[in-house]
Design a protein around this motif. Structure first.
Motif, short mmCIF file in Angstrom:
data_model
loop_
_atom_site.label_atom_id
_atom_site.label_comp_id
_atom_site.label_asym_id
_atom_site.label_seq_id
_atom_site.Cartn_x
_atom_site.Cartn_y
_atom_site.Cartn_z
N HIS A 42 38.35 42.31 46.93
CA HIS A 42 38.86 43.37 46.06
C HIS A 42 39.50 42.87 44.77
N GLY A 43 39.80 41.59 44.67
CA GLY A 43 40.51 41.11 43.49
C GLY A 43 41.99 41.47 43.57
N SER A 44 42.66 41.33 42.45
CA SER A 44 44.10 41.56 42.41
C SER A 44 44.42 43.04 42.19
N LYS A 103 42.28 50.41 34.28
CA LYS A 103 41.24 49.97 35.21
C LYS A 103 39.89 50.57 34.85
N VAL A 104 39.89 51.84 34.46
CA VAL A 104 38.62 52.49 34.09
C VAL A 104 38.07 51.87 32.80
N LEU A 105 38.95 51.59 31.84
CA LEU A 105 38.50 50.95 30.60
C LEU A 105 37.92 49.57 30.88
N ILE A 163 33.87 45.51 35.94
CA ILE A 163 34.85 44.92 36.86
C ILE A 163 36.07 45.83 36.88
N LYS A 164 36.47 46.27 38.06
CA LYS A 164 37.62 47.15 38.15
C LYS A 164 38.87 46.42 38.62
N TYR A 165 38.67 45.32 39.33
CA TYR A 165 39.80 44.53 39.82
C TYR A 165 39.63 43.09 39.33
N LEU A 166 40.65 42.59 38.67
CA LEU A 166 40.58 41.23 38.14
C LEU A 166 40.72 40.20 39.25
#
Length: 217
Positions: free
Chosen positions: A98-100, A141-143, A150-153
Motif C-alpha cells: 500500500h505504500g505510506s 492523493k487524487v492529484l 500512484i496514490k500512495y508514495l
C-alpha cells in the motif's frame, strides 16, 4: 463531472491509453479507431470500463503471471516459505502493498519536480504550489494519482519513485483542464491567467471520480 463540460471536450480525451514500453512512449487504442473517438457524456462509461480493463488487467497480465508463478514457487517449498516469512514483518508487507499512509509533504513534492516551458519563478508555478498546499489530504492523493497513477508514495517519499516529476507548459486554451502522461510523471497545463482560474481547473481534476477515471492516460 458535468455532462456539458465533457461534451465540450474539456478533458481532451480519446479512446487511447498511453504506456511506457522499453523506455519509449506507446499509445494503445482501447478499441478499433480509438484515436479518433472523442470521449463524451454518452460513451464515457465504456471509456472508463475499457481504460480500467487495459490498465489493471491487459497491460499487467504478463507481469502478474510471472509474479504468481514466483510466489507459487515460494509457497510450494517449505524452506523458501520459512525464509520468506522470517524476514518479513506485517508492517513491511503492508508498506510493500500500500505504500505510506502519511500525508503527502508538499515541500518534498516540489523538490522532486522539474519544469518544461515554465521556470520555478513563474507566477503560475507559484500559484500551483500555493493551491496544492491548501488542498485536503484526499485532494493531494487524487492529484498525485492523476499525475502519476500512484496514490500512495513509497516509504521513502518522492525520492523512492522511479523518476522525478515534471510540469509541462502547453499552448492550449485556458479553458482546457490539465492533462497528464502518467507513464512519464508529467502534468501538463497552459499558463492560466489567474490563480482563480487555475484553482478552478485543479478543483475539477481533484474530484475523486475525475482524477481516478478521466484524467489519466
Amino acid at each position: 463531472m458535468d455532462s456539458e463540460a465533457v461534451d465540450q471536450d474539456a478533458l481532451g480525451l480519446t479512446f487511447v491509453h498511453e504506456i511506457e514500453e522499453l523506455g519509449t512512449r506507446k499509445v494503445v487504442e482501447l478499441c478499433p479507431g480509438g484515436r479518433s473517438m472523442v470521449v463524451n457524456s454518452e460513451n464515457r462509461r465504456p471509456y472508463v470500463d475499457s481504460l480500467i480493463q487495459h490498465r489493471f488487467v491487459i497491460a499487467i497480465a504478463e507481469q502478474v503471471a510471472h509474479f504468481a508463478q514466483g510466489f507459487a514457487d515460494i509457497m510450494s517449498c517449505r524452506r523458501l516459505q520459512r525464509s520468506f516469512f522470517q524476514c518479513l514483518d506485517p508492517e513491511d508487507l503492508d508498506w510493500m502493498l500500500h505504500g505510506s499512509e502519511r500525508e503527502i509533504c508538499v515541500d518534498d513534492w516540489k523538490a522532486h519536480t522539474e519544469y518544461h516551458g515554465f521556470v520555478e519563478s513563474d507566477v503560475q508555478i507559484s500559484w500551483f504550489w500555493k493551491i496544492v498546499g491548501r488542498m485536503t489530504r484526499e485532494q493531494k492523493k487524487v492529484l498525485l494519482f492523476f499525475w502519476t497513477s500512484i496514490k500512495y508514495l513509497p516509504v521513502e517519499g518522492f525520492s523512492g519513485l522511479a523518476s522525478r516529476l515534471y510540469i509541462y507548459r502547453t499552448s492550449e486554451s485556458f479553458e482546457r483542464l490539465p492533462s497528464s502522461h502518467t507513464c512519464f510523471y508529467r502534468l501538463c497545463f497552459p499558463a492560466y491567467p489567474t490563480i482563480t482560474v487555475m484553482q478552478d481547473r485543479l478543483r475539477i481534476i481533484t474530484q475523486e471520480h475525475v482524477g481516478c477515471s478521466f484524467g489519466t492516460w
